[in-house]
Write a protein that holds these residues in place. Structure first.
Motif, PDB file in Angstrom:
ATOM      1  N   VAL A  32       0.663  -1.484  -0.273  1.00 58.23           N
ATOM      2  CA  VAL A  32      -0.140   0.262   0.354  1.00 58.23           C
ATOM      3  C   VAL A  32       0.456   1.404  -0.068  1.00 58.23           C
ATOM      4  O   VAL A  32       0.526   2.018   0.159  1.00 58.23           O
ATOM      5  CB  VAL A  32      -1.271  -0.184   0.891  1.00 58.23           C
ATOM      6  CG1 VAL A  32      -1.799  -0.946   1.083  1.00 58.23           C
ATOM      7  CG2 VAL A  32      -0.241  -0.527   2.898  1.00 58.23           C
ATOM      8  N   GLN A  39       5.770   8.212   2.160  1.00 58.41           N
ATOM      9  CA  GLN A  39       4.857   8.007   3.587  1.00 58.41           C
ATOM     10  C   GLN A  39       4.713   8.933   4.421  1.00 58.41           C
ATOM     11  O   GLN A  39       4.043   9.285   4.998  1.00 58.41           O
ATOM     12  CB  GLN A  39       4.796   6.137   4.220  1.00 58.41           C
ATOM     13  CG  GLN A  39       3.253   6.131   4.344  1.00 58.41           C
ATOM     14  CD  GLN A  39       2.180   5.978   3.828  1.00 58.41           C
ATOM     15  OE1 GLN A  39       2.498   6.553   2.157  1.00 58.41           O
ATOM     16  NE2 GLN A  39       0.833   5.944   4.208  1.00 58.41           N
ATOM     17  N   SER A  61      -8.027   2.874   3.790  1.00 52.38           N
ATOM     18  CA  SER A  61      -6.838   3.024   5.036  1.00 52.38           C
ATOM     19  C   SER A  61      -5.504   1.707   5.524  1.00 52.38           C
ATOM     20  O   SER A  61      -5.144   1.751   5.713  1.00 52.38           O
ATOM     21  CB  SER A  61      -7.526   2.931   6.286  1.00 52.38           C
ATOM     22  OG  SER A  61      -8.323   1.828   6.434  1.00 52.38           O
ATOM     23  N   PHE A  86      -7.923  -6.233   4.065  1.00 54.74           N
ATOM     24  CA  PHE A  86      -7.067  -4.825   4.742  1.00 54.74           C
ATOM     25  C   PHE A  86      -7.936  -3.974   6.107  1.00 54.74           C
ATOM     26  O   PHE A  86      -6.707  -4.062   6.561  1.00 54.74           O
ATOM     27  CB  PHE A  86      -7.123  -3.761   3.380  1.00 54.74           C
ATOM     28  CG  PHE A  86      -6.675  -3.690   2.665  1.00 54.74           C
ATOM     29  CD1 PHE A  86      -4.648  -3.787   2.779  1.00 54.74           C
ATOM     30  CD2 PHE A  86      -6.453  -3.324   1.465  1.00 54.74           C
ATOM     31  CE1 PHE A  86      -3.841  -4.643   2.409  1.00 54.74           C
ATOM     32  CE2 PHE A  86      -5.853  -3.707   0.423  1.00 54.74           C
ATOM     33  CZ  PHE A  86      -4.112  -3.171   1.149  1.00 54.74           C
ATOM     34  N   GLY A 106     -15.746   0.305   4.216  1.00 49.40           N
ATOM     35  CA  GLY A 106     -16.577   1.336   3.997  1.00 49.40           C
ATOM     36  C   GLY A 106     -15.656   1.131   2.398  1.00 49.40           C
ATOM     37  O   GLY A 106     -14.679   1.295   1.926  1.00 49.40           O
ATOM     38  N   MET A 109     -17.014   5.615  -2.622  1.00 48.56           N
ATOM     39  CA  MET A 109     -17.803   5.430  -3.589  1.00 48.56           C
ATOM     40  C   MET A 109     -19.394   6.085  -3.151  1.00 48.56           C
ATOM     41  O   MET A 109     -20.370   6.434  -3.664  1.00 48.56           O
ATOM     42  CB  MET A 109     -17.879   4.453  -3.988  1.00 48.56           C
ATOM     43  CG  MET A 109     -16.379   4.141  -5.701  1.00 48.56           C
ATOM     44  SD  MET A 109     -16.505   5.564  -6.515  1.00 48.56           S
ATOM     45  CE  MET A 109     -17.324   5.084  -7.540  1.00 48.56           C
ATOM     46  N   ASN A 132      -7.164   5.534  -6.600  1.00 48.62           N
ATOM     47  CA  ASN A 132      -7.805   3.901  -7.388  1.00 48.62           C
ATOM     48  C   ASN A 132      -9.285   3.473  -7.754  1.00 48.62           C
ATOM     49  O   ASN A 132      -9.646   2.896  -7.781  1.00 48.62           O
ATOM     50  CB  ASN A 132      -7.521   2.756  -6.046  1.00 48.62           C
ATOM     51  CG  ASN A 132      -6.080   2.822  -5.637  1.00 48.62           C
ATOM     52  OD1 ASN A 132      -5.343   2.238  -6.690  1.00 48.62           O
ATOM     53  ND2 ASN A 132      -5.403   3.229  -5.027  1.00 48.62           N
ATOM     54  N   LEU A 133     -10.107   4.825  -8.479  1.00 49.30           N
ATOM     55  CA  LEU A 133     -10.944   4.805  -8.361  1.00 49.30           C
ATOM     56  C   LEU A 133     -11.820   4.465 -10.019  1.00 49.30           C
ATOM     57  O   LEU A 133     -12.820   4.868 -10.602  1.00 49.30           O
ATOM     58  CB  LEU A 133     -12.057   6.011  -8.685  1.00 49.30           C
ATOM     59  CG  LEU A 133     -11.946   6.202  -6.708  1.00 49.30           C
ATOM     60  CD1 LEU A 133     -12.228   6.639  -5.995  1.00 49.30           C
ATOM     61  CD2 LEU A 133     -12.213   4.821  -6.171  1.00 49.30           C
TER      62      LEU A 133
HETATM   63  C1  LIG Z   1      -2.102   3.072  -2.329  1.00 51.09           C
HETATM   64  S1  LIG Z   1      -3.429   1.947  -1.055  1.00 51.09           S
HETATM   65  C2  LIG Z   1      -2.836   3.004   0.331  1.00 51.09           C
HETATM   66  C3  LIG Z   1      -3.399   3.056   2.097  1.00 51.09           C
HETATM   67  C4  LIG Z   1      -3.173   3.527   2.692  1.00 51.09           C
HETATM   68  N1  LIG Z   1      -3.858   4.581   2.553  1.00 51.09           N
HETATM   69  C5  LIG Z   1      -1.883   4.260   2.569  1.00 51.09           C
HETATM   70  O1  LIG Z   1      -1.154   5.334   2.798  1.00 51.09           O
HETATM   71  O2  LIG Z   1      -0.720   3.128   3.876  1.00 51.09           O
HETATM   72  C6  LIG Z   1      -4.801   2.109  -1.249  1.00 51.09           C
HETATM   73  C7  LIG Z   1      -6.128   1.637  -0.458  1.00 51.09           C
HETATM   74  O3  LIG Z   1      -7.644   2.398  -1.371  1.00 51.09           O
HETATM   75  C8  LIG Z   1      -8.671   1.022  -0.696  1.00 51.09           C
HETATM   76  N2  LIG Z   1      -9.035   1.653  -1.628  1.00 51.09           N
HETATM   77  C9  LIG Z   1      -9.328   1.484  -2.978  1.00 51.09           C
HETATM   78  N3  LIG Z   1     -10.479   2.088  -3.760  1.00 51.09           N
HETATM   79  C10 LIG Z   1     -10.919   1.871  -2.230  1.00 51.09           C
HETATM   80  C11 LIG Z   1     -12.863   2.237  -2.267  1.00 51.09           C
HETATM   81  N4  LIG Z   1     -13.423   2.708  -3.291  1.00 51.09           N
HETATM   82  N5  LIG Z   1     -12.923   2.747  -1.196  1.00 51.09           N
HETATM   83  C12 LIG Z   1     -12.464   2.545   0.274  1.00 51.09           C
HETATM   84  N6  LIG Z   1     -11.486   1.688  -0.193  1.00 51.09           N
HETATM   85  C13 LIG Z   1     -10.047   2.000  -1.278  1.00 51.09           C
HETATM   86  C14 LIG Z   1      -7.283   0.187  -1.251  1.00 51.09           C
HETATM   87  O4  LIG Z   1      -7.913  -0.889  -0.884  1.00 51.09           O
HETATM   88  C15 LIG Z   1      -5.573   0.697  -0.100  1.00 51.09           C
HETATM   89  O5  LIG Z   1      -6.142  -0.074   0.522  1.00 51.09           O
END
Ligand SMILES: C[S@@+](CC[C@H](N)C(=O)[O-])C[C@H]1O[C@@H](n2cnc3c(N)ncnc32)[C@H](O)[C@@H]1O
Length: 268
Positions: A32, A39, A61, A86, A106, A109, A132-133
């Protein structure tokens, strides 16, 4: 508009479901957050804005480590991710770290269930979640959903991925013979102008935490220095670049290379 080179939502969900199975990848890095010093500078830039008595929602998260760190600066923290594995990993990490964080499933979206169960927060954070959308339409919707869970006068702190910074870094890398940066198919960067126009309905942008110095040194200086060896995320150059950035050196500079800068927004 749909960009055919970008992964679909289904493919993105599959990617993160797979990533959630192991705490580190083949390079020994957290899937992540593969660059630990990036980070660190993101989290440090966010920490400055966290109210000691406030409630924090960290959306997307992941394994929870960033959420846990940010939780030390506020009164109550909730982390949300759409991948149940996760959420489970983050709960275990919080227990190990003795952190009082509630991790729940959660999706960014659709935050209506979060609002119903947990109300609104004083601060919402996202770190590389909205990229990631898949489409700008989905990202716009997510920005509106986030606005619905920030209290009036509260803050939204966002470090996602800025197209201008990515292009600026790629350009300087190409000029120096390093090749452009590779964007993984499950990421879609944000165009700053369209972003600003869209968020203006709900938020006032009050500051930008600039991380351009770190990105320039880690993505340009380090690969030039280590060539022909491949650059490493845990390289000493990255460590000292993060140290300098965290001390405010480079603040406001190198915005043209800053794809990870923290946008600070106040809810109207
Ligand atoms: C690059 S990782 C970053 C995780 C964390 N924010 C960090 O910086 O360590 C992206 C995270 O966004 C989550 N994610 C992606 N699409 C999501 C959605 N629609 N709703 C909630 N989480 C989502 C993924 O599962 C992943 O855990």
């Amino acid at each position: 508009m749909t960009d055919k080179s970008r992964a679909s939502l289904t493919e993105i969900e599959q990617h993160w479901s797979k990533s959630a199975k192991a705490p580190v990848d083949q390079d020994g890095l957290r899937p992540v957050a593969r660059d630990p010093y990036l980070q660190d500078v993101v989290e440090t830039a966010m920490e400055r804005w966290l109210p000691a008595n406030g409630t924090l929602f960290d959306i997307g998260s992941g394994d929870g480590y960033s959420t846990i760190r940010l939780s030390r600066s506020v009164a109550k923290t909730y982390g949300f991710d759409f991948i149940p594995d996760f959420v489970e990993a983050a709960r275990q990490n919080a227990a190990r770290e003795k952190a009082d964080v509630s991790f729940n499933v959660g999706s960014v979206m659709d935050l209506a269930p979060v609002r119903e169960q947990f109300g609104q927060a004083d601060v919402v954070t996202t770190i590389r979640c909205l990229i990631n959308l898949g489409t700008w339409d989905n990202q716009r919707r997510a920005l509106d959903e986030i606005a619905s869970v920030v209290k009036p006068g509260g803050l939204y702190l966002m470090s996602e991925g800025w197209a201008h910074g990515w292009e600026g870094l790629s350009k300087v890398r190409q000029e120096l013979g390093l090749g452009s940066l590779y964007l993984v198919p499950h990421n879609l960067l944000l165009e700053r102008k369209a972003f600003e126009e869209h968020v203006s309905a709900n938020f006032e942008i009050i500051a930008d935490g600039t991380l351009g110095l770190y990105l320039l040194l880690s993505r340009v200086l380090q690969p030039l220095y280590t060539a022909p060896e491949a650059p490493q995320h845990k390289h000493l150059i990255n460590r000292v670049s993060a140290l300098m950035t965290n001390h405010g050196i480079g603040d406001g500079l190198f915005r043209e290379y800053d794809y990870a800068g923290v946008c600070v927004m106040r809810r109207k």
